[in-house]
Design an enzyme around this catalytic site. Structure first.
Site, PDB file in Angstrom:
ATOM      1  CE  LYS A  35      -0.364  -0.373   5.037  1.00 32.78           C
ATOM      2  NZ  LYS A  35      -0.745   0.249   6.036  1.00 32.78           N
ATOM      3  CE1 TYR A 254      13.597  31.322   3.279  1.00 30.67           C
ATOM      4  CE2 TYR A 254      14.087  28.750   3.536  1.00 30.67           C
ATOM      5  CZ  TYR A 254      13.341  30.307   2.423  1.00 30.67           C
ATOM      6  OH  TYR A 254      13.193  30.062   1.238  1.00 30.67           O
TER       7      TYR A 254
HETATM    8  C1  LIG Z   1      -3.121  -4.515   9.133  1.00 26.78           C
HETATM    9  C2  LIG Z   1      -2.126  -4.430   8.130  1.00 26.78           C
HETATM   10  N1  LIG Z   1      -1.265  -5.384   8.309  1.00 26.78           N
HETATM   11  C3  LIG Z   1       0.178  -5.164   7.895  1.00 26.78           C
HETATM   12  C4  LIG Z   1       0.679  -4.213   7.585  1.00 26.78           C
HETATM   13  C5  LIG Z   1       2.273  -3.438   7.758  1.00 26.78           C
HETATM   14  O1  LIG Z   1       2.985  -3.530   8.221  1.00 26.78           O
HETATM   15  P1  LIG Z   1       4.731  -3.909   8.655  1.00 26.78           P
HETATM   16  O2  LIG Z   1       5.118  -2.467   7.709  1.00 26.78           O
HETATM   17  O3  LIG Z   1       4.931  -2.573  10.026  1.00 26.78           O
HETATM   18  O4  LIG Z   1       5.448  -4.523   8.290  1.00 26.78           O
HETATM   19  C6  LIG Z   1       0.142  -2.582   8.114  1.00 26.78           C
HETATM   20  C7  LIG Z   1       0.796  -0.996   7.633  1.00 26.78           C
HETATM   21  O5  LIG Z   1       0.745  -0.562   7.965  1.00 26.78           O
HETATM   22  C8  LIG Z   1      -1.126  -2.804   8.151  1.00 26.78           C
HETATM   23  O6  LIG Z   1      -2.065  -2.097   8.508  1.00 26.78           O
END
Ligand SMILES: Cc1ncc(COP(=O)(O)O)c(C=O)c1O
Length: 358
Positions: A35, A254
């Protein structure tokens, strides 16, 4: 000339990291979490490189469709489920799996008429208090889904709140809660994201769900991916576009917040918060110039940062500056900025050209 800030993504590192996940969780299937544009690495190229994963995890239907439209055929799971009834048609058309975490989704999926019913994951809230059904509701939800006949398989999952703290008792409490309510159903479970893949092997179950570690980054404070035999996939670099001499007592940037304690040679690098370099990186944050550590001086601007090159007399215009990568762990930069590596990776902006190395 093109803008110098670039991110080079090492696709072999991604594949290596997936193999590391399999070494650490040898009896589990892997949901590769891609994602947020593959944690800033580019969702399509990441998904292509991770075609050996059993399932890809995305946050929303748009990300799933982006993958399908690019020809990705790996199974895909909507980690937050669907937000509107109309998405159910797309779930069927694009052969997606869905989490359900609240009653409105349960009712919608039970009432939909599918020609090819999807696989569904019941998400239980065992202590995160974010998404998920109350654990004690599991038997009734499971029964309702089974009786509806509108799903082809049912699994259960939960998300851990503190798995990056290896002595926090909440992790095993959450795990035990999930186990106890699903025990009679005898279904497949998913609990572990990166921190639990590495640090809580007793939670691995049938499916692990790593994100961060696939990109070669450690989920633990004070550790780096290399400590877990992972390889950083992203190399974020730019170039020195100007070098100037300032006198002792002169200020840089800045707010005139950095004052030269001696006559200094200052390098200007073409990367700033407009590229995703963290705005709050303090003076002293390391930047690698041709393999040597220089220190950030003054505030981060939109397009530029400055570094102290006084002790690096051989540095010159056009030299490469590494902002993070295998030789300069993003975990270290994030810590300096009171940020987390997730945030820096996802924060890379569109004007940073991404290139891929196989
Ligand atoms: C539901 C869920 N599973 C797995 C993950 C993966 O987590 P990580 O990047 O800490 O391995 C996430 C990441 O936010 C998540 O929201």
């Amino acid at each position: 000339m093109a803008r110098s800030a670039t991110a080079s993504i090492d696709l072999t590192a991604l594949r290596h990291n997936l193999r590391q996940v399999r070494n650490m969780a040898p009896n589990s299937n892997v949901i590769a979490v891609v994602k947020a544009d593959g944690y800033g690495h580019g969702i399509v190229d990441v998904a292509r490189s991770l075609s050996a994963a059993d399932l890809l995890g995305v946050a929303c239907i748009e990300e799933a469709l982006q993958l399908r439209e690019a020809g990705i055929t790996t199974d895909i799971l909507l980690l937050e489920g669907f937000f509107e009834d109309s998405e159910l048609t797309l779930i069927e058309r694009y052969n997606l799996q869905s989490v359900i975490h609240q009653h409105v989704q349960l009712d919608q999926i039970c009432q939909h008429s599918f020609k090819q019913p999807p696989s569904v994951w019941i998400k239980l809230d065992t202590g995160m208090n974010r998404l998920g059904f109350e654990p004690e509701q599991f038997p009734a939800i499971y029964r309702q889904l089974q009786q509806s006949g509108t799903v082809v398989s049912i699994r259960a999952m939960t998300h851990l709140a503190c798995s990056d703290e290896l002595n926090n008792p909440l992790t095993l409490q959450q795990y035990q809660t999930l186990k106890s309510v699903t025990n009679d159903a005898d279904i497949e479970l998913s609990v572990a994201a990166s921190a639990a893949v590495i640090g809580w092997p007793q939670t691995h179950e049938q499916w692990v769900r790593p994100g961060l570690m696939l990109y070669g980054v450690s989920p633990f404070l004070n550790k780096t991916g290399a400590d877990h035999q992972l390889r950083a996939a992203m190399l974020f670099q730019s170039k020195i576009i100007s070098i100037k001499q300032v006198k002792q007592g002169d200020t840089v940037g800045y707010g005139a917040s950095w004052v030269a304690g001696r006559d200094s040679r200052i390098g200007v690098i073409a990367a700033g918060y407009g590229d995703g370099y963290p705005r709050h990186a303090p003076s002293g944050t390391p930047v690698l110039i041709d393999g040597q550590r220089a220190s950030l001086v003054g505030r981060v601007s939109m397009d530029m940062i400055c570094v102290d090159l006084t002790d690096m007399p051989n540095t010159k215009l056009g030299d490469t500056a590494t902002l993070w990568g295998a030789e300069l762990p993003i975990e270290e930069i994030a810590k300096r900025c009171d940020a987390i590596p997730y945030q820096l990776l996802c924060g890379l902006t569109q004007r940073v050209a991404i290139t891929y190395k196989n």
